[in-house]
Enzyme design. Structure first.
Site, PDB file in Angstrom:
ATOM      1  N   ARG A  77       0.794  -1.332   0.154  1.00 37.00           N
ATOM      2  CA  ARG A  77       0.038   0.129  -0.106  1.00 37.00           C
ATOM      3  C   ARG A  77       0.778   1.104   0.141  1.00 37.00           C
ATOM      4  NH1 ARG A  77      -2.905   4.414   0.121  1.00 37.00           N
ATOM      5  NH2 ARG A  77      -4.834   4.763   0.641  1.00 37.00           N
TER       6      ARG A  77
ATOM      7  N   ASP B  49      -3.544   8.813  -1.486  1.00 36.11           N
ATOM      8  CA  ASP B  49      -4.831   8.482  -1.397  1.00 36.11           C
ATOM      9  C   ASP B  49      -5.636   8.126  -2.268  1.00 36.11           C
ATOM     10  OD1 ASP B  49      -7.347   6.971  -0.332  1.00 36.11           O
ATOM     11  OD2 ASP B  49      -7.801   8.321   1.197  1.00 36.11           O
TER      12      ASP B  49
ATOM     13  N   GLU C 138     -10.845   5.770  -5.454  1.00 36.02           N
ATOM     14  CA  GLU C 138     -11.382   4.642  -5.617  1.00 36.02           C
ATOM     15  C   GLU C 138     -12.660   3.906  -7.080  1.00 36.02           C
ATOM     16  OE1 GLU C 138     -10.910   2.720  -2.989  1.00 36.02           O
ATOM     17  OE2 GLU C 138      -9.955   4.026  -2.046  1.00 36.02           O
TER      18      GLU C 138
ATOM     19  N   ARG D 169      -1.422  -5.458   4.370  1.00 34.17           N
ATOM     20  CA  ARG D 169      -0.807  -4.773   3.257  1.00 34.17           C
ATOM     21  C   ARG D 169       0.220  -4.411   3.982  1.00 34.17           C
ATOM     22  NH1 ARG D 169      -5.460  -0.836   1.123  1.00 34.17           N
ATOM     23  NH2 ARG D 169      -4.983  -0.528   3.594  1.00 34.17           N
TER      24      ARG D 169
END
EC number: 3.1.-.-
Length: 271
Positions: A127, A132, A135, A175
Site C-alpha cells: 500500500r 489516497d 476508488e 498490506r
C-alpha cells in the site's frame, strides 16, 4: 641385488622425512592449539558466520507479509518487481533481494514467475504510503471520477518494473504500507509524490494509520500545487462535460467518498 632404476634410496629418504615431521598421536592436542591451526579455524568460522549473516540480511527472499520480522519495519527496504496493480494506490511485489547482482532474472533458478498460480503466496501486497487515490468500483460501490485514469497511470509507471519499497508497517488488511520509488531512466521517482503532482491522488487523511516518513510537507505542497494548477481530478469540467451533467463543485476526495459510503452502510444495519 637392488634394482638399478628403482630409486629406492630416494623414496626411502623421502618417506623417512615425512614420518619424522608427522605428529605422533600423543602430539595432536598441542597441534590443535598451534597458531596456524587456530588462525585457519578462526578464519573458517568467521567466514561461515559472515556468509550466513549476509544471506539473512541481504539475500533472504521474503515471499509474504507474514515473513517480515517486526524489527524490519522502519529500518529495511525491499527491492522487487511489480507483478500486478490491483488498485490506484496498491500493488503486488515479488521480492528479489540483491536484484540483478544476485542473479535475479538472469539465472535459471532465479526467474520471476509470470503465471498467476505460481505467484500465489509469493508476493507482498504493498500500500503506497501517504496518498489516497480515487476508488475503483468494488463491493457494490460506484467508481469515483478519475479512478480509472489513476489506475492506468500507476500501471504505466510501475507494472513489471523494479521498485524499492521503504516499509513502515503492516496494516489491518495485511498490506505493507511503504514509500515506493521507481527508476525511470537515470532518475529515481517517489511514486506517491508523482501521483500527487499529476492530480491523481490526495494526501492520506484518515484519522489513524497515516504514514509519511519525512515527506508529509512535501506531499501536501504537491497536492496544493496540483489543485492550483487544475490538473487531474482538480481540472475544471469543460463546457461539453458541464452540458453532460458533470458536477461543477470541487471533486469528492477519496476520504470523503469512503466516509459517505461507510455512513450509509451503518444506517442500513438493523438496530
Amino acid at each position: 641385488m637392488r634394482w638399478p632404476w628403482s630409486g629406492d634410496d630416494h623414496e626411502q629418504n623421502k618417506s623417512s622425512r615425512l614420518w619424522a615431521t608427522s605428529p605422533k598421536s600423543s602430539d595432536w592436542p598441542s597441534t590443535l592449539v598451534e597458531p596456524r591451526t587456530l588462525i585457519a579455524t578462526l578464519a573458517l568460522t568467521v567466514s561461515t558466520v559472515a556468509g550466513v549473516r549476509l544471506y539473512k540480511t541481504y539475500l533472504r527472499r521474503i515471499p509474504t507479509v507474514n515473513h517480515i520480522k517486526p524489527n524490519y519495519f522502519r529500518r529495511k527496504s525491499l527491492f522487487g518487481q511489480v507483478t500486478s496493480v490491483g488498485d490506484a494506490d496498491n500493488f503486488r511485489l515479488y521480492h528479489t533481494p540483491g536484484g540483478r547482482i544476485a542473479g535475479w532474472g538472469l539465472l535459471p533458478w532465479k526467474r520471476i514467475p509470470t503465471k498467476r498460480e505460481d505467484l500465489t503466496k509469493q508476493t507482498l501486497h504493498i500500500r503506497i504510503a501517504g496518498v489516497d487515490a480515487p476508488e475503483l468500483a468494488h463491493w457494490g460501490r460506484e467508481a469515483q471520477p478519475f479512478s480509472k485514469e489513476a489506475h492506468d497511470w500507476l500501471i504505466n509507471l510501475i507494472h513489471n518494473r523494479r521498485v524499492r519499497a521503504y516499509i513502515y508497517r503492516r496494516d489491518q488488511y495485511d498490506r505493507v504500507v511503504a514509500q515506493v520509488y521507481v527508476r525511470r531512466w537515470l532518475f529515481r521517482k517517489d511514486v506517491g509524490l508523482e501521483m500527487l503532482r499529476a492530480g491523481l491522488a490526495t494526501v492520506y487523511e484518515a484519522k489513524t494509520g497515516a504514514e509519511f516518513g519525512t515527506v508529509e510537507d512535501k506531499y501536501r505542497a504537491a497536492e496544493q500545487k496540483a489543485r492550483d494548477s487544475k490538473v487531474g481530478m482538480w481540472a475544471k469540467p469543460t463546457l461539453r462535460q458541464r452540458l453532460g451533467g458533470a458536477p461543477t463543485q470541487p471533486p469528492e476526495s477519496p476520504r470523503e467518498y469512503k466516509n459517505r459510503h461507510n455512513a450509509a452502510e451503518k444506517l442500513k444495519k438493523p438496530g
